[in-house]
Design a protein around this motif. Structure first.
Motif, short mmCIF file in Angstrom:
data_model
loop_
_atom_site.label_atom_id
_atom_site.label_comp_id
_atom_site.label_asym_id
_atom_site.label_seq_id
_atom_site.Cartn_x
_atom_site.Cartn_y
_atom_site.Cartn_z
N LEU A 64 0.82 -1.21 0.00
CA LEU A 64 0.00 0.00 0.00
C LEU A 64 0.86 1.27 0.00
N LEU A 65 2.04 1.20 0.60
CA LEU A 65 2.95 2.34 0.62
C LEU A 65 3.73 2.47 -0.69
N GLY A 66 3.54 1.52 -1.61
CA GLY A 66 4.24 1.57 -2.89
C GLY A 66 5.66 1.07 -2.83
N ARG A 67 6.00 0.30 -1.80
CA ARG A 67 7.37 -0.20 -1.64
C ARG A 67 7.49 -1.68 -1.97
N LEU A 68 6.50 -2.20 -2.68
CA LEU A 68 6.51 -3.62 -3.00
C LEU A 68 5.89 -3.83 -4.37
N SER A 69 6.53 -4.67 -5.17
CA SER A 69 5.99 -5.06 -6.47
C SER A 69 6.30 -6.54 -6.67
N LEU A 70 5.73 -7.11 -7.70
CA LEU A 70 6.03 -8.52 -7.96
C LEU A 70 7.51 -8.74 -8.21
N ARG A 71 8.17 -7.74 -8.78
CA ARG A 71 9.60 -7.86 -9.06
C ARG A 71 10.45 -7.85 -7.79
N THR A 72 10.05 -7.03 -6.81
CA THR A 72 10.84 -6.92 -5.58
C THR A 72 10.38 -7.89 -4.49
N LEU A 73 9.28 -8.61 -4.71
CA LEU A 73 8.74 -9.50 -3.69
C LEU A 73 9.75 -10.53 -3.16
N PRO A 74 10.52 -11.21 -4.02
CA PRO A 74 11.48 -12.19 -3.47
C PRO A 74 12.53 -11.56 -2.55
N PHE A 75 13.06 -10.39 -2.91
CA PHE A 75 14.04 -9.73 -2.05
C PHE A 75 13.38 -9.27 -0.75
N THR A 76 12.16 -8.78 -0.85
CA THR A 76 11.44 -8.32 0.35
C THR A 76 11.22 -9.48 1.31
N ILE A 77 10.77 -10.60 0.79
CA ILE A 77 10.54 -11.77 1.65
C ILE A 77 11.86 -12.24 2.26
N ALA A 78 12.94 -12.17 1.51
CA ALA A 78 14.25 -12.56 2.04
C ALA A 78 14.68 -11.64 3.19
N MET A 79 14.44 -10.33 3.04
CA MET A 79 14.80 -9.38 4.11
C MET A 79 13.93 -9.59 5.34
N LEU A 80 12.65 -9.87 5.14
CA LEU A 80 11.76 -10.15 6.27
C LEU A 80 12.20 -11.44 6.97
N PHE A 81 12.66 -12.42 6.21
CA PHE A 81 13.18 -13.67 6.76
C PHE A 81 14.37 -13.38 7.68
N VAL A 82 15.30 -12.55 7.19
CA VAL A 82 16.48 -12.19 7.99
C VAL A 82 16.06 -11.52 9.28
N GLY A 83 15.20 -10.50 9.17
CA GLY A 83 14.77 -9.76 10.35
C GLY A 83 14.00 -10.60 11.35
N SER A 84 13.20 -11.54 10.84
CA SER A 84 12.37 -12.34 11.74
C SER A 84 13.18 -13.38 12.52
N LEU A 85 14.32 -13.79 12.00
CA LEU A 85 15.13 -14.80 12.71
C LEU A 85 16.35 -14.23 13.43
N LEU A 86 16.67 -12.98 13.15
CA LEU A 86 17.86 -12.36 13.73
C LEU A 86 17.90 -12.38 15.26
N PRO A 87 16.79 -12.14 15.97
CA PRO A 87 16.87 -12.17 17.44
C PRO A 87 17.27 -13.52 18.01
N ASP A 88 17.02 -14.58 17.29
CA ASP A 88 17.37 -15.92 17.78
C ASP A 88 18.69 -16.41 17.21
N LEU A 89 19.49 -15.48 16.71
CA LEU A 89 20.78 -15.85 16.13
C LEU A 89 21.66 -16.57 17.14
N TYR A 90 21.61 -16.11 18.37
CA TYR A 90 22.42 -16.72 19.41
C TYR A 90 21.57 -16.93 20.65
N HIS A 91 21.47 -18.16 21.09
CA HIS A 91 20.78 -18.49 22.33
C HIS A 91 21.74 -19.18 23.27
#
Length: 166
Positions: free
Chosen positions: A19-46
């Protein structure tokens, strides 16, 4: 929460990005990859005994997201074409919110998060669910999966309208 739930929860951000215009079908794979990184980063070290206070705090969110964004930006700028590479700011705008959603999810568990670390070692708990509670994991994953599906369908229909004139 389970790691799969953290990944699916990050997809809740997709409709807003579109909705903010920061996502398209072309950028979707990179966006999902960045969200993947951010979502798992806090559990990098336990540590073996308890949750890592630094990585499960707002200070840790800013520092770890910044470092990860810098690494991602440098790697992408050297490995992919210039039009697909992300700047530090673009990577941070994706990684940091996913990281914060991870903290929000962990605040729903009995372990909680160290919200104000290093100023306070007190844990913040919004609820007391077990990390592996089926109800919590299914509901939060469901929100993420529904967000992903709705975003892809909506983006696809709008792209299709652009390609095929009425």
């Amino acid at each position: 929460m389970k790691w799969r739930t953290h990944i699916a929860m990050s997809w809740i951000l997709l409709p807003g990005l579109w909705l903010l215009g920061r996502l398209s079908l072309r950028t979707l794979p990179f966006t999902i990859a960045m969200l993947f990184v951010g979502s798992l980063l806090p559990d990098l070290y336990h540590p073996p005994v308890k949750r890592n206070a630094f990585l499960h705090s707002l200070a840790g969110a800013v520092v770890a997201s910044s470092v990860a964004s810098l690494l991602v930006a440098v790697c992408l700028q050297t490995l992919v074409s210039a039009e697909l590479a992300l700047s530090f700011e673009e990577a941070f705008r994706l990684i940091f919110p996913a990281y914060v959603l991870h903290l929000l999810g962990d605040s729903l568990t009995g372990g909680g998060i160290y919200l104000a670390w290093p100023f306070s070692s007190r844990r913040f708990r919004a609820a007391g669910y077990r990390y592996d509670d089926p109800f919590l994991n299914i509901v939060m994953s469901g929100f993420g999966i529904i967000s992903l599906v709705i975003t892809i369908i909506t983006m696809g229909l709008i792209e299709l309208k652009r390609v095929i004139p009425p």
